[in-house]
Design an enzyme around this catalytic site. Structure first.
Site, PDB file in Angstrom:
ATOM      1  N   THR A 167       1.251  -1.236  -0.394  1.00 29.68           N
ATOM      2  CA  THR A 167       0.068   0.238  -0.107  1.00 29.68           C
ATOM      3  C   THR A 167       0.852   1.217  -0.022  1.00 29.68           C
ATOM      4  O   THR A 167       1.784   0.802   0.497  1.00 29.68           O
ATOM      5  CB  THR A 167      -1.126  -0.269   1.423  1.00 29.68           C
ATOM      6  N   GLY A 197     -10.789  -2.698   3.022  1.00 28.39           N
ATOM      7  CA  GLY A 197     -10.049  -2.900   4.399  1.00 28.39           C
ATOM      8  C   GLY A 197      -9.964  -1.078   4.829  1.00 28.39           C
ATOM      9  O   GLY A 197     -10.934  -0.832   4.794  1.00 28.39           O
ATOM     10  N   ASP A 198      -9.408  -1.406   5.684  1.00 27.28           N
ATOM     11  CA  ASP A 198      -9.123   0.094   5.970  1.00 27.28           C
ATOM     12  C   ASP A 198      -8.596   1.032   5.224  1.00 27.28           C
ATOM     13  O   ASP A 198      -8.658   2.284   5.963  1.00 27.28           O
ATOM     14  CB  ASP A 198      -8.139   0.392   7.622  1.00 27.28           C
ATOM     15  N   HIS A 220      -2.563  -4.905   8.149  1.00 29.00           N
ATOM     16  CA  HIS A 220      -3.304  -5.158   7.829  1.00 29.00           C
ATOM     17  C   HIS A 220      -5.305  -4.888   8.396  1.00 29.00           C
ATOM     18  O   HIS A 220      -5.124  -4.374   9.673  1.00 29.00           O
ATOM     19  CB  HIS A 220      -3.222  -7.121   8.955  1.00 29.00           C
TER      20      HIS A 220
HETATM   21  N1  ASP Z   1      -4.429  -1.652   4.734  1.00 26.33           N
HETATM   22  C1  ASP Z   1      -4.148  -2.430   3.457  1.00 26.33           C
HETATM   23  C2  ASP Z   1      -5.123  -3.334   3.110  1.00 26.33           C
HETATM   24  O1  ASP Z   1      -5.499  -4.180   4.240  1.00 26.33           O
HETATM   25  C3  ASP Z   1      -3.432  -3.222   3.505  1.00 26.33           C
HETATM   26  C4  ASP Z   1      -1.766  -2.806   3.360  1.00 26.33           C
HETATM   27  O2  ASP Z   1      -1.686  -1.960   3.971  1.00 26.33           O
HETATM   28  O3  ASP Z   1      -0.629  -2.994   2.372  1.00 26.33           O
HETATM   29  O4  ASP Z   1      -6.388  -3.404   2.687  1.00 26.33           O
END
Ligand code: ASP
Length: 310
Positions: A167, A197-198, A220
């Site tokens: 990301t 996701g977040d 995560h």
């Molecule tokens: N936070 C991102 C998600 O869970 C993934 C990442 O940061 O690598 O979609």
């Protein structure tokens, strides 16, 4: 005010053969953001340009190079936030566009909403004249290889949760003291179709408030959302902690409370900054005072002049 931009290229583990390219990508994106700030430009333009460059770079899990869903497709999430107005724009599960971060900014600038998803986000992109790109143009050989590997019954669930590259995100303070953040991702490996996701969730993937600071997160997503990582860091800063101490406190809390690993870039209104992570690695770079700072492992911190040939 001394302008600053701080950039990350994802928490996790970067395979040795990819680390040089990824580091170059993050450093050159930080330079691009800093060039805007040094020229008197604003923090929102700087973070969007920085993240656009990383979305266009196939070494990262955003835009071209995104990880694939369990069905083998690219679905991307992105957010921007403006610390002056607390305005925010986000998109999730968008397909077939090169730069979700620019679409997120258009949601903020051109609609009365904060967050558009899936087909509605795509319709909005079309109405804004954003060109559709063929889905294959966002898929790299590397992402297809990892997708196939993770379909196998003996696949490593940790690798599914924490990507091997990441990301992307940025935070910046401009010469007027305005603060902004931007984060963009393809999500996590072999995620379910429709999984959000977040990253696009305000307070989790990012937050910016001129009164406190800004954060862009990676790691995560399911864990990050449980503790609203970006806002938690700003809460600690409101209680008097430095950007660095607040980032560490919140990352430690996420690890002990929900067993989640991740990383963040953080700034405060005075331009103090931090790049902190609980994962094995996080590629990061910061540009301030005509100096470029960068690193990959915990404790690693290199510097060079921003104008040095690279
Ligand atoms: N936070 C991102 C998600 O869970 C993934 C990442 O940061 O690598 O979609």
């Amino acid at each position: 005010m001394i302008p600053v931009v701080v950039v990350h290229g994802g928490a996790g583990h970067v395979p040795r053969e990819r680390s040089e390219k990824s580091m170059e990508g993050v450093c050159s994106a930080a330079r691009a953001g800093y060039t805007i700030l040094r020229g008197g430009g604003n923090s929102m333009d700087a973070v969007v340009e920085t993240v656009t460059q990383l979305e266009n770079n196939p070494a990262f899990n955003a835009g071209c190079g995104s990880v694939l869903t369990n069905k083998g497709d690219v679905e991307m999430d992105a957010i921007v936030m403006d610390g002056k107005t607390l305005g925010s724009g986000a998109v999730s599960a968008v397909r077939n566009i090169a730069n979700p971060i620019q679409l997120a900014r258009l949601v903020m600038d051109k609609t009365s909403h904060v967050y558009l998803t899936a087909e509605g986000a795509s319709q909005f992109a079309r109405s804004m004249g954003i060109p559709e790109v063929p889905p294959e143009s966002l898929v790299t050989e590397y992402s297809r290889m990892r997708w196939k590997k993770n379909l196998r019954p003996d696949a490593n669930p940790v690798e599914c949760q924490m990507g091997k590259m990441g990301t992307v995100g940025a935070v910046a303070v401009d010469s007027e003291g305005n603060i902004a953040c931007a984060t963009s991702t393809g999500g996590i490996l072999n995620k379910m179709e429709g999984r959000v996701g977040d990253t696009p969730c305000i307070g989790s993937g990012g937050y910016a408030d001129n009164n406190v600071g800004a954060v862009s997160t990676t790691g995560h997503g399911e864990a990050i959302m449980k503790v609203t990582l970006a806002r938690l860091i700003l809460f600690h800063m409101e209680q008097g902690k430095s950007a660095e101490a607040a980032s560490d406190l919140a990352l430690d809390y996420m690890k002990s409370r929900v067993g989640g690993l991740g990383g963040v870039v953080t700034v405060d209104p005075q331009g103090h900054w931090a790049a902190r992570f609980s994962s094995l690695q996080m590629i990061w770079a910061a540009a301030q005072n005509d100096t470029l700072h960068y690193g990959l492992y915990t404790g690693e911190h290199f510097t060079q002049s921003i104008d040095d040939p690279h």
